[in-house]
Design a protein around this motif. Sequence first.
Motif, PDB file in Angstrom:
ATOM      1  N   VAL A 543       0.836  -1.159  -0.079  1.00  0.00           N
ATOM      2  CA  VAL A 543       0.009  -0.052   0.048  1.00  0.00           C
ATOM      3  C   VAL A 543       0.830   1.292  -0.015  1.00  0.00           C
ATOM      4  O   VAL A 543       1.583   1.492   1.002  1.00  0.00           O
ATOM      5  CB  VAL A 543      -0.857   0.001   1.270  1.00  0.00           C
ATOM      6  CG1 VAL A 543      -1.981   1.166   1.279  1.00  0.00           C
ATOM      7  CG2 VAL A 543      -1.782  -1.343   1.582  1.00  0.00           C
ATOM      8  N   ARG A 544       0.875   2.124  -1.024  1.00  0.00           N
ATOM      9  CA  ARG A 544       1.458   3.297  -1.162  1.00  0.00           C
ATOM     10  C   ARG A 544       0.690   4.456  -0.829  1.00  0.00           C
ATOM     11  O   ARG A 544      -0.377   4.723  -1.599  1.00  0.00           O
ATOM     12  CB  ARG A 544       2.208   3.312  -2.553  1.00  0.00           C
ATOM     13  CG  ARG A 544       3.221   2.349  -2.761  1.00  0.00           C
ATOM     14  CD  ARG A 544       3.812   2.146  -4.073  1.00  0.00           C
ATOM     15  NE  ARG A 544       2.879   1.607  -5.327  1.00  0.00           N
ATOM     16  CZ  ARG A 544       3.192   1.569  -6.302  1.00  0.00           C
ATOM     17  NH1 ARG A 544       4.340   1.938  -6.927  1.00  0.00           N
ATOM     18  NH2 ARG A 544       2.259   0.929  -6.953  1.00  0.00           N
ATOM     19  N   VAL A 545       1.131   5.368   0.113  1.00  0.00           N
ATOM     20  CA  VAL A 545       0.225   6.226   0.660  1.00  0.00           C
ATOM     21  C   VAL A 545       0.892   7.424   0.587  1.00  0.00           C
ATOM     22  O   VAL A 545       2.024   7.757   0.663  1.00  0.00           O
ATOM     23  CB  VAL A 545      -0.300   5.974   1.951  1.00  0.00           C
ATOM     24  CG1 VAL A 545      -1.068   7.239   2.569  1.00  0.00           C
ATOM     25  CG2 VAL A 545      -0.685   4.478   2.326  1.00  0.00           C
ATOM     26  N   ALA A 546       0.082   8.652  -0.076  1.00  0.00           N
ATOM     27  CA  ALA A 546       0.536   9.882  -0.108  1.00  0.00           C
ATOM     28  C   ALA A 546      -0.421  10.870   0.055  1.00  0.00           C
ATOM     29  O   ALA A 546      -1.542  10.542  -0.440  1.00  0.00           O
ATOM     30  CB  ALA A 546       1.465   9.756  -1.653  1.00  0.00           C
ATOM     31  N   ARG A 547       0.091  12.098   0.016  1.00  0.00           N
ATOM     32  CA  ARG A 547      -0.953  13.201   0.156  1.00  0.00           C
ATOM     33  C   ARG A 547      -1.370  13.552  -1.518  1.00  0.00           C
ATOM     34  O   ARG A 547      -0.553  13.384  -2.264  1.00  0.00           O
ATOM     35  CB  ARG A 547      -0.397  14.733   0.680  1.00  0.00           C
ATOM     36  CG  ARG A 547      -0.049  14.476   2.163  1.00  0.00           C
ATOM     37  CD  ARG A 547      -0.275  15.814   2.770  1.00  0.00           C
ATOM     38  NE  ARG A 547       0.163  15.514   4.241  1.00  0.00           N
ATOM     39  CZ  ARG A 547      -0.095  16.747   4.941  1.00  0.00           C
ATOM     40  NH1 ARG A 547      -0.395  17.847   4.533  1.00  0.00           N
ATOM     41  NH2 ARG A 547       0.326  16.559   6.355  1.00  0.00           N
ATOM     42  N   ALA A 548      -2.642  13.591  -2.084  1.00  0.00           N
ATOM     43  CA  ALA A 548      -3.178  13.863  -3.016  1.00  0.00           C
ATOM     44  C   ALA A 548      -2.417  15.224  -3.701  1.00  0.00           C
ATOM     45  O   ALA A 548      -2.451  16.209  -3.007  1.00  0.00           O
ATOM     46  CB  ALA A 548      -4.433  13.825  -3.187  1.00  0.00           C
ATOM     47  N   GLY A 549      -2.148  15.082  -5.035  1.00  0.00           N
ATOM     48  CA  GLY A 549      -1.990  16.316  -5.701  1.00  0.00           C
ATOM     49  C   GLY A 549      -2.967  16.650  -6.812  1.00  0.00           C
ATOM     50  O   GLY A 549      -3.899  15.953  -6.926  1.00  0.00           O
ATOM     51  N   GLY A 709       4.573   5.373  -7.812  1.00  0.00           N
ATOM     52  CA  GLY A 709       3.571   5.588  -6.842  1.00  0.00           C
ATOM     53  C   GLY A 709       2.295   6.666  -6.829  1.00  0.00           C
ATOM     54  O   GLY A 709       2.485   7.284  -8.066  1.00  0.00           O
ATOM     55  N   PRO A 710       1.563   6.916  -5.985  1.00  0.00           N
ATOM     56  CA  PRO A 710       0.353   7.832  -6.162  1.00  0.00           C
ATOM     57  C   PRO A 710       1.039   9.279  -6.236  1.00  0.00           C
ATOM     58  O   PRO A 710       1.883   9.650  -5.870  1.00  0.00           O
ATOM     59  CB  PRO A 710      -0.511   7.465  -4.974  1.00  0.00           C
ATOM     60  CG  PRO A 710       0.408   6.982  -3.965  1.00  0.00           C
ATOM     61  CD  PRO A 710       1.363   6.172  -4.666  1.00  0.00           C
TER      62      PRO A 710
END
Length: 710
Positions: A543-549, A709-710
């Motif tokens: 699970v790759r998690v990041a703040r949305a751009g 990644g996202p």
Amino acid sequence: MSAHEFRFSVFLSTVVLDAGILLAHGPRQQRIVLDAAWERCVRDLSGVVFGPEAFADLAPDRAAAPGVLQALRERHLIVPAACDEEAALRASFTDRPESSGHDPAAAAAGSWPVTRYGLPPRLSDAAASAAGAGEAVRVLLIGGCVTQFTEEPLHALGRERGLDVRTEHVWPGPSAGLARAVRRSRPDVTVYQPGVQPFLTGLFDGAHTCDDEERAHRLALMKNALTLAVRALADALEGSLGLVHNIAPPALSPFGRYDFAEEYGLRRLVAELNQHIDRCVRSHPHLMVVDEERLVARYGAAALFDDLVFPFGHHGGSVDPGDERPHQLPALGRALAGEYLACLRAHRGTGRIKLVVTDLDGTLWPGIAADDGFDWVDGDATSRWLHLGLHQALSVLKSRGVLLATCSKGDAHATLGVWEEAGGRLPLAPGDFVLHRINWRPKSENIADLCARLGFTPDQVLFLDDNPVERAEAAAALPGLHVAEGPVHGFRELLLTSAALEAGRRTEEAARRTDTTRAMLRREELRSGLDRDAFLRSLDVRVRVARAGPEHLARAAELFNRTNQFTTTAWRTGPEELRRVLAEPGTRLHVAHVSDRFGDYGLTGACLVRGGTVTAFALSCRVIGLDVAVPFLVAALEDGAGGRAALAGLAGRIVVTDRNTPARELFLDAGFGAAGDDGLHVLADPGRLPELSALPVAVLSAAAAGPGGP
């Protein structure tokens, strides 16, 4: 006076007709025809104050009274008893977009008129009885007479589709006026038809009187005007749906068969205008194009538009030359009304079909494949092209993310064997379908089994079968199942025109949905014989998690809008609203990109934290079985928190729906405690959050995820 007391407008005028009574409000340009029996009710209540009960007592049809009262109130023919109509009228005229500050009588030729076109609509008692029964949908129509002509078809089509459509029409004007009209109307959908007479009259009607350079100049001016108009519309709507007309090409050209010889012939002018409109609209996810050009291709220019009789730039609906009243024949109004409602349905994802189940023998191909093989593919008969057309339509749906499955009577080994042997001779292979049900069981049982395996309900499934008996059996046994009726040759049109089979702008996740769903099914097969943690570790879930751009907002909105199972609040939104929400202090949106050893599922999770509360959390059904919800939630909360202690008091809310059972324990599983009966959960002790390193799935930050990644 009571808020429930009314009176007829002081501006009301009536005319008794042979077939009814006409009620009109001159200053507001509103009128309607009621059945003749309503004459007594109107006469007896004129000049007096009355309530809904008194209105119903005098109505010739009591069941129709609420619908008639609503229709008359919407048209200002009936007003609240205490209403100051003159003041309201002055405010309305000042607030309307067409109020541009000039004297209409002195306006330049070709400017927008302020008038009401078309014959007055008729409201029968039967239609009035059905009014208000469905979901209310407000439609703001900004444009010329063509958009006025769509009002009555919108009301009628809305009733057929379970919608209570309410319309308002305004003529185009300054951008500030447009914004005021949107604020006043609060529409669910706004239609904008670019100025026909101010622009097309000079561009089309004068084309043969000027040279290419002048035509190019006029084209450039119109492009600039369209850019400004679309931008103003997008800003005014603040994320709600807007529909922008493009321009249908005239059936005739002033340059005749030598239009090709002109550098700026009519064909090029239309093509460049429509390409420009596409570019303007494309940058705003809450806008769509109403493609007049496609309607002409489907129904014919002569059936829809008037340039075989009227000047090119009039651009109205087809006409009866013997009728001197401003009017149009109804084909264009119906076609456009159907497009408006279809666009609204596609944009909302309402009633979206997620699975198409097709019969094989006699449907996907002629004859019985196990007996006859696929020699038909090498011929040139009508049936060959008919079935190839159906194959192609199903392939198009697959690319949009609609899943395909088979349900056919026969021997699975024989049928699939000869199908596999056909290789590339057919557009669709067995591998393009997520599941096959080829046996001798009733088709309703097979479809029910497909729904159970894939997590769908019958109302999310469309069934194709050439046999009316099989269609009837499936429909009777599975209420809500969509069944394509009619001959097989009509299936392609249904598949390629139904708004229920359009899932918004194409995404990479949608194109891979067949593969990711198959991977989900393989996971389920692997699960038997392993405990839960061992099973998950064997999958190598990441699970790759990041703040949305900005590039993630459209997909995040899609998840919030179309997730019905793993959703905490069933919040519906759009990219523009998300953008505004994220500008608020203390608001952040995280996205999750999930993969395992069977496949990459793409961006499948979104978590919105707003004002110290997890206000929306959505996870695609394709990854529910991977237990990634809690790891995603914890990673999203910890990002930028400055340590777990700072998370104390953070809240999350569950809004129970009839389908979000999988999400109801999310916060409890993550260590929150229930804080009442309204679905609120609070994280009193951040130490109760699970340690990510102890979970059987791997959680990576965006930096660790690399370029994928996202």
